[in-house]
Design an enzyme around this catalytic site. Structure first.
Site: not given
Ligand code: PHB
Ligand code: APR
Length: 395
Positions: A297, A389
């Site tokens: 993630p 990103y």
């Molecule tokens: C989120 O759940 O807000 C989230 C998850 C992973 C990321 C950024 C934000 O890299």
């Protein structure tokens, strides 16, 4: 029952595909094993690339997203107790990302599909697929399932396997037909949703001596926060006070910034893996989204990658049905995989740069900090992070 494209799974991949097909006049039916409320409430990431926002808007499902989504033109990297902002707008010609929960996207897509008489069969049990092996020829794929107590069969021209990492489509193909690429990371993320206004306008990705931490958000009232933990960790060992304590230490900085705490309304642990299956097609079965690939993630790419796949797939079906050309269908896997691997590389790189690895030595750690120092200190380094990103070009 019959349709043109049978879709397994009502996650972002299946729903976006179904709606794109509808807009092109192509019929589809979605079979989803869970109930509607479960799918609409499942907490996942919430960062949408500009290309994802643009596509949802073009599809007519961007209204609430435009109204409620929080547009961010940068992110912060924090290490050595200092904060370094990566200015996306400046580095990418005005681009940014939108913070809007995946389950809100799913709600909007389900509403749009049902409003246009789209067929989504929730709580479809024992879903099995067959007769999809031959890419050419008259054989017609079938999806067998149980719905409202009755055994049913959906006959279709093609099957879209949008049923996530644990779905049935990928395992329905002989294992020898796939090549799998995988890396499982020796850590996980413990995530919380908290009733606390976000302590910073934009996200903070922190590399601290005690491991990674992330400050994210859902709304101006709700924060989403994560800490790196052991993949075998038991949630019972993490009372709320301990999570806040760990977040306070890992996110600490010397610039007067303060982390606001609040009641924890949800918590969970997510494992981290990188995974790709090649090719993404077998006969008349096309895999898309998490069914074909998983990213860790860090970088929030999972949903965006799923949307990029089905955009390519919808276009290939349009060519097939409107012009009789199967060329884009034949190229589907190769076209997707070029992008998939670039996004895999980015997600792996962000993960490697920001986490503490149990087997790292002092050299590895110094090298990691030097990488962060380089990336934040050089315009070229910042641009590398920023352009990935906000999302690589879709074509
Ligand atoms: C989120 O759940 O807000 C989230 C998850 C992973 C990321 C950024 C934000 O890299
Ligand atoms: N039959 C029918 N539906 C199934 C089956 C099955 N046997 N197995 C799984 N499903 C459903 C799941 O319940 C889920 O709703 O398929 C859907 C898959 O959705 P996701 O897991 O959300 O996958 P995808 O649509 O590819 O979206 C990728 O979601 O997993 C996150 O972080 C990931 O953001 C990324 C995005």
């Amino acid at each position: 029952m019959r349709t043109q494209v049978g879709i397994v799974g009502a996650g972002p991949a299946g729903l976006v595909l179904s709606h794109l097909l509808h807009l092109q006049g192509i019929e589809s039916v979605i079979l989803e094993s869970r109930e509607r409320s479960y799918v609409e409430e499942r907490v996942r990431a919430g960062v949408l690339e500009q290309g994802t926002v643009d596509l949802l808007t073009e599809m007519g499902v961007g209204e609430r997203l435009r109204r409620e989504g929080l547009v961010h033109h940068g992110v912060n990297l924090r290490f050595g107790r200092r904060t370094h902002r990566i200015d996306f707008a400046d580095l990418t010609g005005g681009k940014g990302v939108t913070i809007y929960s995946q389950h809100e996207v799913v709600k909007d897509l389900i509403a749009a599909r049902l409003k246009t008489n789209g067929q989504i069969l929730f709580e479809a049990a024992d879903v099995r697929i067959g007769e999809f092996e031959h890419a050419e020829g008259a054989s017609r794929p079938r999806i067998h399932f149980r719905h409202e107590g009755k055994d049913q069969e959906l006959e279709c021209d093609f099957i879209a396997g949008c049923d996530g990492f644990h779905g049935i489509c990928r395992p329905s193909v002989p294992a020898a037909a796939w090549t799998l690429f995988e890396r499982v990371y020796p850590f996980a993320w413990l995530g919380i949703l908290a009733e606390a206004p976000p302590s910073m306008e934009e996200l903070i990705y922190a590399n601290s001596e005690r491991g990674f931490a992330l400050l994210s958000m859902r709304t101006p009232q709700i924060s989403r926060l994560y800490v790196q933990c052991d993949p075998e960790e038991d949630l019972a060992n993490w009372p709320d006070e301990k999570i806040w304590q760990e977040l306070q230490v890992r996110l600490a900085s010397d610039d007067g910034w303060k982390l606001t705490e609040g009641p924890v309304i949800q918590k969970g642990i997510t494992g981290m893996r990188s995974f790709v299956v090649e090719p993404m097609r077998y006969g008349k079965l096309f895999l898309a989204g998490d069914a074909a690939h998983i990213v860790p993630p860090t970088g929030a790419k999972g949903l965006n990658l799923a949307v990029a796949d089905v955009r390519i797939l919808a276009r290939a079906f349009e060519d097939f049905y409107s012009r009789g050309s199967a060329e884009r269908l034949q190229q589907y896997s190769a076209t997707c995989l070029r992008r998939v691997w670039k996004v895999q590389r980015f997600s792996w790189w962000m993960t490697s740069m920001l986490h503490r690895f149990p087997d790292e030595n002092a050299f590895d750690h110094r090298r990691q900090l030097a990488e962060l120092d380089y990336i934040t200190g050089s315009r070229a380094g910042q641009t590398t992070l920023a352009e990935n990103y906000v999302g690589l070009p879709l074509d």
